[in-house]
Design a protein around this motif. Sequence first.
Motif: not given
Length: 302
Positions: A126-149
């Motif tokens: 009944s508790t939250n099950r943690v999903y694996p953080a598979i995707f690398p924490d990378v992204g792109w900055d576009l006009f002050h917005a962060r777009i992640s992979l």
Amino acid sequence: MFLQQLVNGVTLGAVYALIALGYTMVYGILELINFAHGEIFMMGSFFGLLFWWILEMTGFSRIIPIPLIIFLMFIFSMVATAFLGALLEFIAYRPLRSVTNRLIPLISALGASIFLQNFAMLTFGSTNRVYPAIFPDVGWDLFHARISLIQVFIFITCILMMAGLTVLVNKTKLGRSMRAVAQDYVTASLMGIRVNRIITITFMIGSSLAAAAGVMYGMYYGVAKFDMGYLAGLKAFTAAVLGGIGNIPGAMLGGFCLGIIESFGAGYISSEYKDMFAFLMLLFILLLRPSGLLGQQVPDKV
């Protein structure tokens, strides 16, 4: 802030659109609202997590490349959930297909929803099950917005799946059979179309799309929970009605619109009331345009 909320809304809307496609496909053929579809989405998320646990226990998670793991998670979840959707159709809906009272299949759908939710709670906890953080924490900055992979991945994957479904329904023999069954399943059966098979395949396709959305949701938010399908299912149903129930392009449009509205409401007004904006939009659409943005698309029965 505007562009950031737009990116967040498009990402969330893509997930809603995938779930909404299952609602609209089933309604287009059977004129049935499958209220257990939200729980199918939830089970798809858990199936993806289950596959990761298997890789962790066997040690393959340290050997197999990350892109292949992600691909296999989707395949495992979509196949397992497709069979679950077929089983749901066979047990909960097929015996009730000929009844004249449309409330009876609806009650069966609600019962299936409650069963799947409790099954997930007893099986996965009944508790939250943690999903694996598979995707690398990378992204792109576009006009002050962060777009992640992962946002780019979700958007591109959803667009490809929606395009594939559109081609399947409109350009293939299976799609023609599905449209024939939606038009008149009695006449379709007399013309040699295996109606039960087509309806089962429709449930399997809708369930597999919901499973893909469940895996994406788990990867994006990092958790899976037994009751996550309830609210997501209601919002996806809202998206299907918003675009036009039974209308595949309408479900896509409704999903994206709903995600963007929810994101802007949470960003500019209050995140505590973000769920309210979705249902306010449903209320306005039902009052101003009951057939949805693109119109209800259910073939006339002969």
